[in-house]
Motif scaffolding. Structure first.
Motif, short mmCIF file in Angstrom:
data_model
loop_
_atom_site.label_atom_id
_atom_site.label_comp_id
_atom_site.label_asym_id
_atom_site.label_seq_id
_atom_site.Cartn_x
_atom_site.Cartn_y
_atom_site.Cartn_z
N ILE A 210 0.85 -1.20 0.00
CA ILE A 210 0.00 0.00 0.00
C ILE A 210 0.88 1.24 0.00
O ILE A 210 1.94 1.24 0.61
N PRO A 211 0.44 2.31 -0.69
CA PRO A 211 1.29 3.51 -0.78
C PRO A 211 1.09 4.45 0.41
O PRO A 211 0.05 4.42 1.08
N LYS A 212 2.10 5.26 0.67
CA LYS A 212 1.93 6.41 1.57
C LYS A 212 1.65 7.63 0.70
O LYS A 212 2.03 7.66 -0.48
N LYS A 213 1.00 8.63 1.26
CA LYS A 213 0.72 9.85 0.49
C LYS A 213 2.04 10.52 0.10
O LYS A 213 3.05 10.41 0.81
N ARG A 214 1.99 11.24 -1.02
CA ARG A 214 3.18 11.98 -1.46
C ARG A 214 3.42 13.17 -0.53
O ARG A 214 2.51 13.67 0.12
N MET A 215 4.68 13.66 -0.53
CA MET A 215 5.02 14.81 0.31
C MET A 215 4.14 16.01 0.01
O MET A 215 3.71 16.72 0.92
#
Ligand code: FMN
Length: 219
Positions: A210-215
């Motif tokens: 699962i991805p983390k949100k972008r900066m």
């Protein structure tokens, strides 16, 4: 109470060291994952104690430190916790969770079975202490401030410290969690906050991709 102040022993770092220390911490923290498959390999208790000491250093509303960390390693108590947690989670998954939540949980492939509650060598049960009791007159309540925020921050410290110590953890919420107060015989002013199994990951442990949100989304 009179105010007592002392000089702050602040450690000023050179700019290069600031960047290096942050880069090292960031690299290590970005490798943390929630683990749901544990090995039963023993973990030295001193690592658990050290991580709880880090948690206990966290900031808290009016320094009330409204937390208690109960560490369970006894197999019989872990079994009681598993049986009670699975009873709640079975109802959650089969009756109580709305379809929308079940859909959000799909990537994690979780269900009501919680074998890790017995496999993991330690369960750290975090309690929030809603109010203090005056040691001289135990019937008098001492107000605690921002309890949720304080215990959340302390638990963040705990999870980070466990990870830095080379251990895996799971932030678990088998709700409602009042069974933990009963099994662990906690007083009325303490309420279960999170249940954190800790240990080494199983050799074949997997994690959801699962991805983390972008900066630019979070900053
Ligand atoms: C407050 C809270 C409650 C959670 N409860 C559960 C849980 O009951 N069961 C579970 O498998 N994961 C639980 N998680 C773990 C999350 O699913 C996980 O942190 C998230 O998917 C991000 O994955 P990561 O921790 O590997 O970055 C919980 C996390 C938080 C912060």
């Amino acid at each position: 109470m009179a105010t007592s102040l002392r000089l702050f022993d602040f450690q000023r770092l050179e700019p290069d060291q600031q960047r290096l220390q942050l880069a090292e911490f960031k690299d290590r923290m970005l490798r943390r994952r929630t683990v749901r498959h544990f090995s039963d390999e023993a973990v030295p208790y001193e690592l658990i104690e050290g991580a709880v000491a880090v948690a206990g250093s966290a900031p808290s509303g009016a320094n009330m430190q409204p937390w208690r960390f109960v560490v369970v390693s006894d197999p019989a108590i872990k079994r009681d916790v598993r049986i009670a947690a699975e009873a709640e989670e079975r109802q959650n998954y089969e009756q109580r969770f709305p379809a929308e939540y079940l859909e959000a949980l799909e990537p994690f492939a979780t269900d009501w079975h919680k074998p890790f509650l017995e496999t993991a060598p330690y369960l750290i049960v975090v309690f929030r202490i809603d109010y203090g009791l005056d040691p001289e007159r135990s019937t008098r309540k001492v107000k605690h401030y921002f309890v949720n925020e304080s215990v959340g921050i302390a638990t963040g410290f705990l999870i980070a410290a466990l990870h830095i110590a080379g251990l895996a953890s799971l932030t678990h919420t088998p709700t409602p969690m009042s069974f933990l107060s009963k099994i662990l015989k906690r007083p009325a002013n303490e309420r279960p906050f999170l249940l954190i199994p800790v240990g080494y990951p199983a050799s074949d442990a997997t994690v959801p991709d699962i991805p983390k949100k972008r900066m630019d989304e979070i900053l």
